[in-house]
Design an enzyme around this catalytic site. Structure first.
Site, PDB file in Angstrom:
ATOM      1  CG  ASP A   1      -0.096  90.956 -61.695  1.00  0.00           C
ATOM      2  OD1 ASP A   1      -0.391  91.313 -60.561  1.00  0.00           O
ATOM      3  OD2 ASP A   1       0.878  91.411 -62.301  1.00  0.00           O
TER       4      ASP A   1
ATOM      5  CB  ALA B   1      14.940  78.139 -62.782  1.00  0.00           C
ATOM      6  CD  GLN B   2      19.316  79.161 -56.864  1.00  0.00           C
ATOM      7  OE1 GLN B   2      19.597  78.174 -56.167  1.00  0.00           O
ATOM      8  NE2 GLN B   2      19.662  80.375 -56.255  1.00  0.00           N
TER       9      GLN B   2
ATOM     10  CE  LYS C   1       4.131  92.569 -62.409  1.00  0.00           C
ATOM     11  NZ  LYS C   1       3.442  91.938 -61.304  1.00  0.00           N
TER      12      LYS C   1
ATOM     13  CB  ALA D   1       5.178  79.119 -70.088  1.00  0.00           C
TER      14      ALA D   1
ATOM     15  CB  SER E   1       8.121  74.287 -62.650  1.00  0.00           C
ATOM     16  OG  SER E   1       8.986  74.396 -61.826  1.00  0.00           O
TER      17      SER E   1
ATOM     18  NE  ARG F   1       8.156  73.114 -58.290  1.00  0.00           N
ATOM     19  CZ  ARG F   1       9.112  73.517 -58.370  1.00  0.00           C
ATOM     20  NH1 ARG F   1       9.874  73.751 -59.746  1.00  0.00           N
ATOM     21  NH2 ARG F   1       9.791  73.942 -57.455  1.00  0.00           N
TER      22      ARG F   1
ATOM     23  CG  HIS G   1      13.004  75.924 -51.949  1.00  0.00           C
ATOM     24  ND1 HIS G   1      14.290  75.399 -51.174  1.00  0.00           N
ATOM     25  CD2 HIS G   1      13.271  75.395 -53.341  1.00  0.00           C
ATOM     26  CE1 HIS G   1      15.165  75.062 -52.067  1.00  0.00           C
ATOM     27  NE2 HIS G   1      14.679  74.793 -53.313  1.00  0.00           N
TER      28      HIS G   1
ATOM     29  CG  HIS H   1      10.407  77.541 -54.543  1.00  0.00           C
ATOM     30  ND1 HIS H   1      11.097  78.343 -55.118  1.00  0.00           N
ATOM     31  CD2 HIS H   1      10.593  76.473 -55.092  1.00  0.00           C
ATOM     32  CE1 HIS H   1      11.935  78.038 -56.005  1.00  0.00           C
ATOM     33  NE2 HIS H   1      11.562  76.656 -56.219  1.00  0.00           N
TER      34      HIS H   1
ATOM     35  N   GLY I   1       8.032  84.512 -69.762  1.00  0.00           N
ATOM     36  CA  GLY I   1       8.939  83.700 -69.055  1.00  0.00           C
ATOM     37  C   GLY I   1       9.191  82.440 -69.982  1.00  0.00           C
TER      38      GLY I   1
ATOM     39  CD  GLU J   1      16.874  69.652 -58.556  1.00  0.00           C
ATOM     40  OE1 GLU J   1      15.691  69.721 -58.632  1.00  0.00           O
ATOM     41  OE2 GLU J   1      17.769  70.838 -58.536  1.00  0.00           O
TER      42      GLU J   1
ATOM     43  NE  ARG K   1      11.936  71.711 -54.337  1.00  0.00           N
ATOM     44  CZ  ARG K   1      12.140  72.361 -55.360  1.00  0.00           C
ATOM     45  NH1 ARG K   1      10.916  73.189 -55.722  1.00  0.00           N
ATOM     46  NH2 ARG K   1      13.246  72.375 -55.924  1.00  0.00           N
TER      47      ARG K   1
ATOM     48  CD  GLU L   1       5.316  79.425 -60.356  1.00  0.00           C
ATOM     49  OE1 GLU L   1       6.402  79.463 -61.053  1.00  0.00           O
ATOM     50  OE2 GLU L   1       5.159  79.696 -59.006  1.00  0.00           O
TER      51      GLU L   1
END
Ligand code: FAD
Length: 544
Positions: A234, A72-73, A61, A42, A402, A397, A255, A362, A40, A139, A301, A386
């Site tokens: 995992d 992510a939006q 994986k 990171a 993130s 958060r 979320h 979320h 991802g 946001e 949130r 994450e």
């Protein structure tokens, strides 16, 4: 402050150190300088920091495109507007975090943000701009416009497109897709690689001088979640089995607005919709947020999720609704093209209809505890994103922090692991690690059925609103399932994922039951107040 949580010896006894038998003389081996588990944001950011002289493998994986990062939006938070200040972003993050953020970490991440965003642009990310200036969104919980976004509401897709393309050009980095990490290898208290299954093949051993864990989140633990199927925790389970210190495992962020239509995938409706003026109404048409918080729809949130659940209870309805019909339709369609398309596919018009939503799991705040450089408690093991508990988010958060954390810590662990591997005197070699798992044949185990049961139990009992009897019930049920599932020797990804889901569920329920107060995303209806005197501390645990 940290408080070590004593785990129930009964369930700890069920968690074996390795999920598979390890017999080095009978297995395939691969040697590398740096192993990055997770591709991802990171993990890919880490790969860019590794010295070109060092051989590096990134393993994922599934396909490289399948990660929370790609979905992510809303965007990436960064001070960019001349009217904004680092102090404002720091303060907003601390306020959301419910007294548990580490101010040094928050300050470091916030100050690095503009540099990390600028390098994404240098590597080809096209953020939304107007007249050559980045368009900044707002946001919940942010005091200023500071959310940098792309493709309207598909920021992750665009950022990951650029990062994947750039990473594929690094000559020292190999990407192994469809490679499932089963466990970390440890010897004499040091991490020395991982046992993996490549494209369904029998487990093999990858020996590495330095290992980076960046496996993302665990939303799949819950029946209702915004996370893709790969997010089964995992990395959380793997780190725990290897003996890493785990922290804040009770803090799962829900979320508030996940599209709720029977048969649809649980699509997230970004917070930016509310940032741009959408209202939340209940099944009677009443705009209810003023009953709960003066910040209305732009409250953090946790507050919005909890308010929605209470309003659903009050009105005896399975959902509430987002309403955008008072906003300019052309702007709405252009700003949120992805959500517009999903709504249309279910016969809903975002600009006219009320959109049914309810909360879903979320973002996992807790994970492997890391220091400012991203070192875990196990030597040779670094972690970013994450899967970690870095101290940035505290008990909750702040939106769009993130991806930023993944970038900042990804860079830090890449730098650290690279420097250590360059200096390392250790030659990568086969070490005397072995494990023998009793080869029970799981003939009568219906993995899908148990997976669904775990997710339902966790949603019902460890969801937005928690209380002791429900948490105990979740623990009892998951412990019962674990008593036969964790004892099995599986040879499929589905089996190992189920073992990881159960391990994470046990940890999460135990932590949530221990924290007898309400803080951030953790709402205990039987302890509704914040208890600063007794609970202004992190819970940690380490498998001995
Ligand atoms: C729908 C949605 C919208 C979001 N919107 C935003 C937003 O607007 N702004 C924001 O800041 N955050 C957002 N988030 C959160 C954010 O996307 C994530 O927190 C972040 O992307 C995590 O990045 P990561 O690199 O740590 O993990 P991920 O991006 O999830 O990557 C995890 C990687 O690990 C690999 N992996 C996992 N387990 C294994 C295993 N056993 N073996 C091998 N590989 C493994 C996966 O294949 C994947 O490559 C959103 C999340 C979701 C789900």
């Amino acid at each position: 402050m940290n408080a070590e949580l004593a785990l129930d010896p009964d369930w700890i006894a069920m968690v074996q150190r390795y999920l598979v038998t390890i017999e080095p003389q009978r297995m395939m081996h691969y040697f590398t300088d740096v192993l990055i588990i997770g591709g991802g944001l990171a993990g890919l950011r880490a790969a860019h920091e590794i010295d070109p002289k060092l051989q590096t493998i990134v393993i994922t994986k599934d396909r490289l495109e399948e990660s929370n990062s790609s979905y992510a939006q809303g965007g990436i938070a960064s001070v960019w507007d001349p009217e904004d200040r680092f102090d404002n972003h720091v303060q907003d993050t601390l306020t959301a975090g419910g007294s548990l953020c580490d101010p040094t970490v928050v300050s470091m991440v916030v100050q690095e943000a503009p540099e990390r965003v600028a390098e994404l642009m240098k590597w080809g990310t096209r953020f939304d701009a107007s007249n050559g200036e980045l368009v900044l969104g707002r946001e919940g919980g942010h005091s200023h416009q500071r959310i940098i976004h792309a493709l309207g509401d598909a920021t992750g897709k665009e950022v990951m497109r650029a990062m994947m393309s750039h990473t594929r050009g690094l000559s020292n980095v190999q990407i192994w897709e469809a490679t499932f990490t089963i466990d970390l290898l440890t010897h004499a208290g040091r991490c020395c690689g991982a046992v993996v299954s490549k494209q369904g093949s029998p487990p093999m051993l990858i020996w590495a001088k330095e290992t980076i864990l960046s496996t993302g989140g665990c939303g799949q633990v819950f029946r209702e979640s915004t996370n893709p199927r790969v997010a089964t925790g995992d990395g959380h389970a793997i780190a725990f089995r290897a003996g890493a210190k785990m922290r804040d495992m009770e803090f799962m962020q829900f979320h508030p607005t996940v599209l709720y239509i029977a048969g649809s995938s649980r699509t997230l409706i970004t917070e930016a919709v509310r940032g741009d003026g959408a209202y939340l109404i209940d099944s009677t048409g009443y705009r209810f947020m003023s009953d709960y918080d003066s910040r209305l729809e732009l409250a953090p949130r946790d507050v919005v999720s909890q308010s929605i659940v209470r309003q659903m209870e009050k009105t005896q309805s399975p959902c509430v609704y987002l309403m955008l019909k008072h906003l300019e339709p052309n702007y709405v369609r252009k700003r949120f093209p992805g959500i517009d398309a999903v709504c249309r596919s279910f016969g809903l018009d975002l600009t006219k209809d009320s959109i049914p939503v309810r909360p879903g799991a979320h973002y996992m705040v807790g994970g492997a505890a890391v220091d400012l450089q991203g070192r875990t408690s196990i030597s040779g093991l670094w972690a970013a994103g994450e899967v970690t508990s870095s101290g940035l988010h505290g008990a909750n958060r702040l939106a769009s922090n993130s991806l930023l954390e993944g970038l900042v810590y990804g860079a830090a662990v890449g730098r650290g692991a690279s420097a250590s591997a360059l200096q390392s005197q250790i030659s990568t070699t086969v070490l005397p690690i072995s494990s023998k798992i009793n080869a029970h044949v799981p003939e009568s185990i219906d993995i899908t059925d148990i997976r669904n049961s775990v997710r339902s139990v966790m949603w019902r009992n460890v969801g937005v609103q928690r209380r002791a009897d429900r948490l105990e019930d979740a623990l009892q049920t998951t412990q019962h399932l674990a008593s036969f599932v964790l004892a099995q020797s599986f040879d499929t990804v589905e089996g190992w994922e189920l073992q990881n889901l159960l391990t994470v569920s046990l940890m999460m329920s135990t932590f949530a039951l221990a924290r007898n107060e309400s803080r951030g995303v953790h709402l205990r209806v039987d302890f509704p107040d914040l208890d600063e005197a007794n609970w202004c501390k992190h819970l940690t645990t380490t498998r001995k």
